[in-house]
Design an enzyme around this catalytic site. Sequence first.
Site, PDB file in Angstrom:
ATOM      1  N   HIS A 160       6.572   7.559   2.634  1.00  0.00           N
ATOM      2  CA  HIS A 160       5.975   9.166   2.867  1.00  0.00           C
ATOM      3  C   HIS A 160       7.728   9.709   2.821  1.00  0.00           C
ATOM      4  CE1 HIS A 160       3.925  12.537   3.237  1.00  0.00           C
ATOM      5  NE2 HIS A 160       4.600  13.090   3.945  1.00  0.00           N
TER       6      HIS A 160
ATOM      7  N   GLU B 220      -6.698   2.721  -8.286  1.00  0.00           N
ATOM      8  CA  GLU B 220      -5.623   2.397  -7.227  1.00  0.00           C
ATOM      9  C   GLU B 220      -5.976   1.210  -6.507  1.00  0.00           C
ATOM     10  OE1 GLU B 220      -4.504   5.543  -4.551  1.00  0.00           O
ATOM     11  OE2 GLU B 220      -6.551   6.268  -4.837  1.00  0.00           O
TER      12      GLU B 220
ATOM     13  N   ASP C 145      -0.416   2.570  -4.460  1.00  0.00           N
ATOM     14  CA  ASP C 145      -1.547   1.708  -3.629  1.00  0.00           C
ATOM     15  C   ASP C 145      -1.905   0.650  -4.648  1.00  0.00           C
ATOM     16  OD1 ASP C 145      -1.530   3.228  -1.613  1.00  0.00           O
ATOM     17  OD2 ASP C 145      -3.123   4.697  -1.748  1.00  0.00           O
TER      18      ASP C 145
ATOM     19  N   CYS D 209       0.332   8.471 -11.990  1.00  0.00           N
ATOM     20  CA  CYS D 209       0.944   9.639 -11.064  1.00  0.00           C
ATOM     21  C   CYS D 209       1.714   8.826 -10.084  1.00  0.00           C
ATOM     22  CB  CYS D 209      -0.131  10.618 -10.350  1.00  0.00           C
ATOM     23  SG  CYS D 209      -1.372   9.884  -9.629  1.00  0.00           S
TER      24      CYS D 209
END
Lengths: 585, 93
Positions: free
Chosen positions: A199, A441, A465, A512
């Site tokens: 993140h 994902e 993921d 994405c």
Amino acid sequence: MPDHEIQKEIRLIGTGASPGICIGKAYLVDKEGIDIVEKYFISRKNLDSEIKRFKMAVKNAADELRAIIENAPEDVRRHTGILETHVALLKDKMLYDKTIETIKNERVNAEWALKKVVTGIKMLFHDISDSYLKARSDDITHVSDRIMRFLIGTEEINIGNIDKRVILVAKDLSPADTSQIQLDKVMGFLTDRGGKASHTSIIARTLEVPAVLGLGNATQIINNDDRIIIDGATGIVILNATDQTLSEYKELKARFEERKAFLSRGSHLKAETLDGLSLQIMGNIELPEEVVSVLDHGGDGIGLYRTEFQYLSRNEFPGEDELFDKYKDVVEVMGRRPVTIRTLDINGDKAIANSNGSDEANPALGLRAIRYCLKKPDIFRTQLRAILRAAAFGNVRILIPMISSLDEIRDTKRLLNEAANSLEKEGKAYNKNIEFGIMIEVPSAVILADVMAQEVDFFSIGTNDLIQYTLAIDRGNREVAHLYHPFHPAILRMIKHVTDVGKEKGIKVYMCGEMAGDPFNVPVLLGLGIDELSMNPQSIPAVKNMIRSLKVEDARRFIMEALKQTTTMDAIKLVEASFGEMIGQ
Amino acid sequence: MNKEHSNFSKSVMITNELGLHARAAAKIARLAMQAEKIIWIIKDDEKVDASSIIDILTLGCSKGTMIKITTDNESDIDVLNDIVMLVEKGFGE
């Protein structure tokens, strides 16, 4: 000879997580998210009030915990036992009495005394062999953090009191931490843990500030106010730089910024290959404010609007009107351009309770995203209604994360219909004719892509993921982070399967994840036949530039070769051999 | 008889799956706080105060560990017995 000691230049190597070069002063944030604790002495006459201040902080911490326990929803309540234990721990003599004793005997401030006592306690846990029991020192950390917050009187991280831009140095930063940082004060990030897809790295790239993560022990080597150089592309961090190094990096910094300026000049041109295929290049955003950045960098729309932010660092769930306002802001600015809103992708209860997710042993495999939303239909309904209402103002697509079975798609559609019906009844403006897509994902969704395709309008491949779940790699774990690569042959074949299914069933396939935003991956993605790429706004110019220098015909021929490669390294080498010249600039 | 040096103690085995974790330690501490004097928990050569959760936790007692619970105050025997019973029942988990 100079009489002062000349400090040697030190170089640390980590994972380059966000490109760019910065030169600035370090600001350390403790592991627990509390600022480095200051030590000062207390005069004898003020000792009593210092002790009172500590007692007050403990009382406030206990009150806060009790409030959390009382306000817990019924189904969570049976898990509050540990919080009751935390209340008891607050007054434990080894913590409470000892801290008061330390304040008295050493005449130091409460923060310092608490820190000293807790450090002493943690030492006692070092020798415990049972890993579960050893980890119980976490309970003590949680408890002392809570007291510390009341002592310092701040939120988790407080860099509000610094008046200059700094390089943030931390062991690790959680999404909740980063959401509380005043980001305009940060010129770079350094962390001990984390990797390219964490993140912090995503945030750093969004802000266009350099970041080097996974440094191991940066927080032990670097001191507050040290002048450091970060090269976020190579992962090099330099302390005590010599004058020569410094001028070298000043030049590199200038060159990097020049290149960035060159790319951005071409960013508004179409992303069209030399043989005339044009791709939609979209931006990923988290905050409505980032829309401007997407447009500035030449984005054709929003390919991923993450909606978790409104659920982080607060005490209650956001209401429908608040969500609607946020979504409408984005949708209106984008006009006819698509805005892909992804529904909540976390465990909302944990986000709201701010409990750091310690209850689930494997949160990545636990109750999150669509699983959480379907279990909490009331919370989900609020978001679905807000999305449908915002859809009346522009071009909205809805995207459902973490789909692993067909039932989840059907249940979601049912809830979406119910939400539309209720809006109809209430006479509110809404639009239910929006494209409905799912994230690909989870490996099971890849294998069932043909089945799923019949029920949805589009797929969006979430590579972060998908790679994590397929290769069984925690991308935040630096021991294994290097094994994480989108060119793993298994990943390339999975994506190929998804695009093949998309073509066969006549639905669009978007991407994405991080993979979409690296120019190096563009020949592969073009060859695989992805219809639309969505990325951090800052990556758009470079990706567009890359697309404009390729022929789709070459890419398709190339991908057949790439799919024959049996190792990650072979695939990387093939890209380098075939397109290296273009990528290397 | 020299009453002061008499010592009451019982040995008991930790039987619950997770061992002596925070919540279990909290249950012991709550009982031990009712005693007039300190009740001790002894594991091998380590001795901790049973009224402190943290102190108990630092013993790191996993399932199957033998601990000795002891006091030198006769009137705290009831509390000692309650603690022994709690451990024997596996903390009601």
